[in-house]
Design a protein around this motif. Sequence first.
Motif, PDB file in Angstrom:
ATOM      1  N   THR A  31      -6.047  -0.764   5.876  1.00  0.00           N
ATOM      2  CA  THR A  31      -6.982  -1.877   5.186  1.00  0.00           C
ATOM      3  C   THR A  31      -6.340  -2.991   5.022  1.00  0.00           C
ATOM      4  OG1 THR A  31      -8.159   0.186   4.387  1.00  0.00           O
ATOM      5  CG2 THR A  31      -8.568  -2.117   3.593  1.00  0.00           C
ATOM      6  N   ALA A  32      -5.181  -3.100   4.436  1.00  0.00           N
ATOM      7  CA  ALA A  32      -4.430  -4.141   4.357  1.00  0.00           C
ATOM      8  C   ALA A  32      -4.144  -4.947   5.687  1.00  0.00           C
ATOM      9  CB  ALA A  32      -3.047  -3.856   3.645  1.00  0.00           C
ATOM     10  N   THR A  86      -4.005   5.088   4.812  1.00  0.00           N
ATOM     11  CA  THR A  86      -5.235   4.530   4.838  1.00  0.00           C
ATOM     12  C   THR A  86      -5.397   3.060   4.083  1.00  0.00           C
ATOM     13  OG1 THR A  86      -6.449   6.601   4.539  1.00  0.00           O
ATOM     14  CG2 THR A  86      -7.863   4.732   3.878  1.00  0.00           C
ATOM     15  N   THR A  87      -4.792   2.831   3.012  1.00  0.00           N
ATOM     16  CA  THR A  87      -4.524   1.660   2.316  1.00  0.00           C
ATOM     17  C   THR A  87      -3.688   0.854   3.434  1.00  0.00           C
ATOM     18  OG1 THR A  87      -2.778   2.300   1.247  1.00  0.00           O
ATOM     19  CG2 THR A  87      -5.030   2.279   0.278  1.00  0.00           C
ATOM     20  N   THR A  88      -2.853   1.151   4.160  1.00  0.00           N
ATOM     21  CA  THR A  88      -1.872   0.432   4.932  1.00  0.00           C
ATOM     22  C   THR A  88      -2.910  -0.305   6.009  1.00  0.00           C
ATOM     23  OG1 THR A  88       0.096   1.516   4.531  1.00  0.00           O
ATOM     24  CG2 THR A  88      -0.200   0.361   6.677  1.00  0.00           C
ATOM     25  N   PRO A 108       0.803  -1.097  -0.025  1.00  0.00           N
ATOM     26  CA  PRO A 108       0.072   0.058   0.161  1.00  0.00           C
ATOM     27  C   PRO A 108       0.924   1.347   0.063  1.00  0.00           C
ATOM     28  CG  PRO A 108       0.012  -0.924   2.142  1.00  0.00           C
ATOM     29  CD  PRO A 108       0.679  -1.875   1.379  1.00  0.00           C
TER      30      PRO A 108
END
Length: 464
Positions: free
Chosen positions: A329-330, A325-327, A321
């Motif tokens: 989520t992952a 935010t994407t970190t 990511p």
Amino acid sequence: MAEAYAWIEEGGVWRRKLGSMESFYLTLASPEGEAVHWMIGCCISIKYRGNDSIDIENAIRQAWKTTRQGFPNIAAVIDPSAQEMVFGPDDPTAVDEWSLKSFKTHDGITADELFSSFKSQFSMTLHFLRDTNELMIQAPHALIDGRGILYLYHALFTALSRKPEDHANGNLEKTGPPNLTKPYDEWLGLSAQPSEKNIKDAESIFQCFAQEKPILLPGVDFERKPQKAIHRELALSEESTRAIIDACKRKGITVTTAWHAALAMAVQKIQSTTSDPGTSYTQFTTIDLRRYFPAPFSAPTHSIGSLQTALPFPIPVPSSPSSTTTTTTAFTAITTSLSPSYRAPFAFASNDFGYLAPYMAASKKIIASGAVPPSSTPYLSSMGVVEDFLGRRYGDWELGAFWISSTMLTGELQVYLWTWRGQMVFSACYNEAFYAARDVEAVLVGTREMLVQGVLSGIDEWRA
């Protein structure tokens, strides 16, 4: 199968056959006196807080001898040719001779230097560094594992906290058979004849490593000649440690699960800087078997031994990511996938431990054949909260800095997690021929960053 591992006494010397895990670790051992792979070392500093003067070195030596009385396996030796564990004789003269050989004092050397100088041996040694008042246990994994060393230190410091007259010079009268270690094969009642299902369960473990795009540390030249074994640590502040533990509780995940996920993401990010990153993290993580042993097993009495196993937990990891935010989520996706494995690590075998014997037998054959593919995907070992097994103070003796590590001869890298005195610690052991200090630092720092982002995202006040 229990009778296969019975201790047999003859002429004051006790012997038994090595268990599955003990025998596996012996397969990894080097000839005595040579550089060695997976030799365990555990160091802790001590301070005497009593009002009276004391000969610290002699007090430790006497406590070491006293500890042998309750836990004679610390004086056991592995006989590589016979594939046996041997203890004895146990008369006062033999105990004194053992004490002189197994308790070693040092001047003018650091604990790190001592660890890097470890050579292969088939018995335990307690080192005392006079300059720094540090103790270090050195032992082959065939005799003891990391959790076992914590129990051993607890027994040692309990003996050290007693008054000198209570030691009776380490030669108290003994009654009954000695409290010698049983292998997990006996505690679990493993059958000498595994079922077809047991064999298939064992085979399924190795199939986990069939990955198209494994996550690993890039650029490792496995053909290099080994140099020194090194360990490094990264400690988080007490404030950040509390915040991470509290956040994990709120999320319903264990700290070990969160750390495992953060490590996978950190290694993937490092890999992405030089090549197409992998999408699956599969590597062995140690599992303590003591909690699964039935009565009459008693952890304080029977834990000083090699009583662990290791399993790979294959986890899919989304592409690296690029934002917080994407970190997050992952990270959530990975911990959701990983949590069931930590909650029920033996579900793949329907909680039937019969797979262990064929699993270890197959592992030994692979190692003996030289068919083990080199891997730079870090291995994992979580020691948990050290205070769950070891006190901070024993009478007038206070314990200080703590670390544990294993020597590495290959391009493998082992990472540890523990919490001690309120601080979470990430640790790595490796061989300097294959990794530079900055490479390992990147793994530790990257793991911290991913852990912080994964569990503390949205929390305004924290400091790593």
